[in-house]
Design a protein around this motif. Structure first.
Motif, PDB file in Angstrom:
ATOM      1  N   ALA A 184     -35.040  28.350   2.940  1.00 57.09           N
ATOM      2  CA  ALA A 184     -35.669  27.585   3.935  1.00 57.09           C
ATOM      3  C   ALA A 184     -34.668  26.660   4.662  1.00 57.09           C
ATOM      4  N   ARG A 185     -33.523  26.296   3.971  1.00 60.20           N
ATOM      5  CA  ARG A 185     -32.562  25.316   4.463  1.00 60.20           C
ATOM      6  C   ARG A 185     -31.452  26.291   5.335  1.00 60.20           C
ATOM      7  N   GLY A 186     -31.247  27.343   4.704  1.00 56.88           N
ATOM      8  CA  GLY A 186     -30.511  28.249   5.415  1.00 56.88           C
ATOM      9  C   GLY A 186     -31.007  28.978   6.903  1.00 56.88           C
ATOM     10  N   GLN A 187     -32.265  29.034   6.834  1.00 58.79           N
ATOM     11  CA  GLN A 187     -33.040  29.272   7.941  1.00 58.79           C
ATOM     12  C   GLN A 187     -33.082  28.111   9.186  1.00 58.79           C
ATOM     13  N   GLU A 188     -32.784  27.107   8.599  1.00 58.28           N
ATOM     14  CA  GLU A 188     -32.619  26.000   9.710  1.00 58.28           C
ATOM     15  C   GLU A 188     -31.240  26.055  10.538  1.00 58.28           C
ATOM     16  N   TRP A 236     -24.890  28.718   6.540  1.00 62.05           N
ATOM     17  CA  TRP A 236     -24.238  27.649   7.221  1.00 62.05           C
ATOM     18  C   TRP A 236     -23.341  28.284   8.033  1.00 62.05           C
ATOM     19  N   PHE A 237     -22.866  29.574   8.028  1.00 63.06           N
ATOM     20  CA  PHE A 237     -21.946  30.038   8.838  1.00 63.06           C
ATOM     21  C   PHE A 237     -22.130  31.141   9.843  1.00 63.06           C
ATOM     22  N   PRO A 275     -27.463  17.285   5.266  1.00 65.11           N
ATOM     23  CA  PRO A 275     -27.902  16.958   6.731  1.00 65.11           C
ATOM     24  C   PRO A 275     -28.752  18.283   7.102  1.00 65.11           C
ATOM     25  N   MET A 276     -29.501  18.000   8.213  1.00 65.31           N
ATOM     26  CA  MET A 276     -30.378  18.861   8.935  1.00 65.31           C
ATOM     27  C   MET A 276     -29.271  19.815   9.793  1.00 65.31           C
ATOM     28  N   ALA A 277     -29.497  21.019  10.080  1.00 62.24           N
ATOM     29  CA  ALA A 277     -28.418  22.067  10.809  1.00 62.24           C
ATOM     30  C   ALA A 277     -27.905  21.491  11.860  1.00 62.24           C
TER      31      ALA A 277
END
Length: 505
Positions: free
Chosen positions: A112-116, A167-168, A451-453
């Motif tokens: 989910a955090r990657g999807q951000e 992230w990238f 932090p958020m994306a």
């Protein structure tokens, strides 16, 4: 998805991805294990220099067409990828748990955090638009544009097989670059699953590639002239090597290194909240997070009460197979387990008070998994290896200080500066802390301040090499470069007549 090259093998053989599955030809392989059972589940090929060059060549060949693909079409593919990932996130979480060991809920949170970042990258059209000035000089206009770099390399760690690459690569791909991802050989299947999902989303072949391997593959990305940038997350010694080698070969490099994250608890804090969050941040994902809290700094006379609360919570945690109803899973490999237990041995020998010992216990798993339970030390001093070194395991050390000033000095004198947190009900103390502490990411009553994306991720000091952080606006600028164009047009020109409503294409 991410099936083996020979489905009938007892142990599957994985592959590289360059326009599709590519069998490893180097005759070098590494075992992939299930950390909860200790069983070997797959073999991953370790690329030779020639194989690495071939994957890079695939990415280079795909770049011109992808660079020239309109932003509208690129964005549509990103949205399609987002929708597919939302629908099938559970599959990816299961792969992560099977190879890394973290519990399924934690793996789902990682996805989910990657999807951000994918969602952030869907807005790339706004983020890379340039600016324009009319009549900067008489009849002269000036405008700026941002363009992609070309082939970009990503070297990803084992602890977040999906989130860290995400992230990238969403930003890099949205900006018009092509990607070569080198995942950790310990957890390679998530990257291959993502490659297949990109194909299903309509991404052209060669835009997203996976190069499995070890140092040979890493060095290829750092030295090959067709790779224009490298993004890395891992330990500080390797981050420094990546940064120095990559920049020496003319590449942009963002190399995120290790950490020793402190959580300061002031006497006015809610100690139950602090204890809960210390356990969450110290033992989540078995401590295999660069943002894990490994050191709790107890200020004043609260330490005895706080340590007791943390110990009670730590002892109640259930450690075992991440696919079961457990709170914490295993470490990623036997070598990781031996490293962590070695630090526990060293801390005990150095005189720290071992309050909770995770080296033995009842673990809810079959087979011989790589388990270390929650471990808590008190009365830790700054000369002990359990304080000075990044352990990367479920070991929480409590350091006692008398004053707020001593706590800040402790953090600022540490060579790492990734993340830190303060727990307090005093807004003035929190504001003073965020101003004075020399750390890149700060939490106030938040123990893991990722932090958020749409903000950028990165630390200070030995936690970051390079001046550009991950995702957010920093990520957009890292994966693009600017041009300024000055124009003068002496004669106007006219187009033909078309009364249709204009459309993006």
């Amino acid at each position: 998805m991410a099936a083996s090259m020979k489905a009938d093998e007892a142990v599957s053989t994985l592959y590289h991805w360059a326009g599709g599955p590519q069998r490893g030809l180097s005759a070098r392989f590494s075992d992939v294990t299930d950390p909860a059972t200790g069983e070997v589940t797959a073999r991953v090929p370790l690329a030779s220099e020639e194989e690495a060059a071939a994957v890079i060549a695939t990415a280079k060949a795909a770049f011109p067409d992808w660079r020239d693909t309109s932003l509208a079409k690129r964005t549509r593919i990103l949205f399609a990828f987002r929708e597919l990932l939302n629908a099938r996130a559970g599959e990816l979480a299961a792969i992560i748990t099977a190879e890394h060991g973290k519990v399924l809920s934690d793996a789902a949170g990682e996805v989910a955090r990657g999807q951000e970042v994918v969602e952030f990258a869907c807005g790339i059209a706004h983020l890379i638009k340039g600016s324009a000035t009319e009549n900067a000089s008489t009849n002269v206009d000036v405008h700026s544009i941002r363009q992609p770099l070309g082939v970009v390399g990503i070297i990803s760690p084992f602890n977040f097989p999906a989130m860290v690459p995400m992230w990238f690569f969403p930003v890099a791909i949205a900006a018009g670059n092509t990607v070569v991802l080198k995942p950790s050989e310990k957890v390679p299947t998530a990257a291959l699953w993502i490659a297949e999902l990109w194909r299903e989303a309509g991404l052209p072949d060669g835009v997203f590639n996976v190069l499995n391997g070890d140092k040979t593959a890493v060095d290829a990305l750092l030295t090959h002239p067709d790779v224009k940038s490298v993004s890395f997350v891992g330990s500080t010694p390797i981050a420094k090597y990546v940064y120095e080698t990559g920049t020496a070969n003319g590449k942009r490099v963002q190399a995120l290194g290790g950490a020793k994250n402190h959580m300061v608890v002031l006497p006015d804090a809610d100690l139950d909240l602090a204890a809960d969050q210390a356990v969450n941040a110290g033992f989540g994902s078995a401590g295999e997070r660069c943002m894990a809290i490994s050191t709790l700094v107890a200020v004043g006379d609260i330490a005895d009460v706080l340590v007791g609360k943390i110990a009670d919570r730590a002892k109640a945690l259930r450690t075992g197979d991440g696919r079961r109803s457990c709170d914490m899973g295993p470490l990623v490999t036997m070598a990781a387990k031996e490293r962590v237990t070695g630090y526990v041995d060293a801390g005990e020998a150095a005189g720290a008070n071992l309050v909770v010992d995770g080296r033995t216990g009842d673990f809810d798993a079959d087979g011989k998994g790589f388990f270390v339970g929650p471990t808590l030390f008190d009365h830790v001093t700054t000369d002990m290896s359990i304080y000075t070194d990044e352990i990367f395991g479920p070991v929480l050390s409590v350091v006692r200080v008398d004053t707020y000033e001593q706590a800040v000095e402790l953090i600022n004198s540490n060579p790492y500066g990734n993340g830190t947190a303060i727990f307090t009900n005093d807004g003035g103390a929190a504001r003073k802390f965020q101003n004075e502490v020399e750390v890149g990411m700060i939490g106030v009553n938040v123990p893991v301040p990722v932090p958020m994306a749409y903000y950028s991720f990165g630390g200070w000091k030995n936690s970051l090499f390079g001046d550009t952080h991950a995702h957010g606006t920093d990520g957009v600028h890292f994966f693009t470069r600017g041009k300024v164009v000055t124009t003068r047009w002496l004669d106007p020109s006219h187009g033909g007549i078309n009364l249709g409503f204009p459309q993006n294409a």
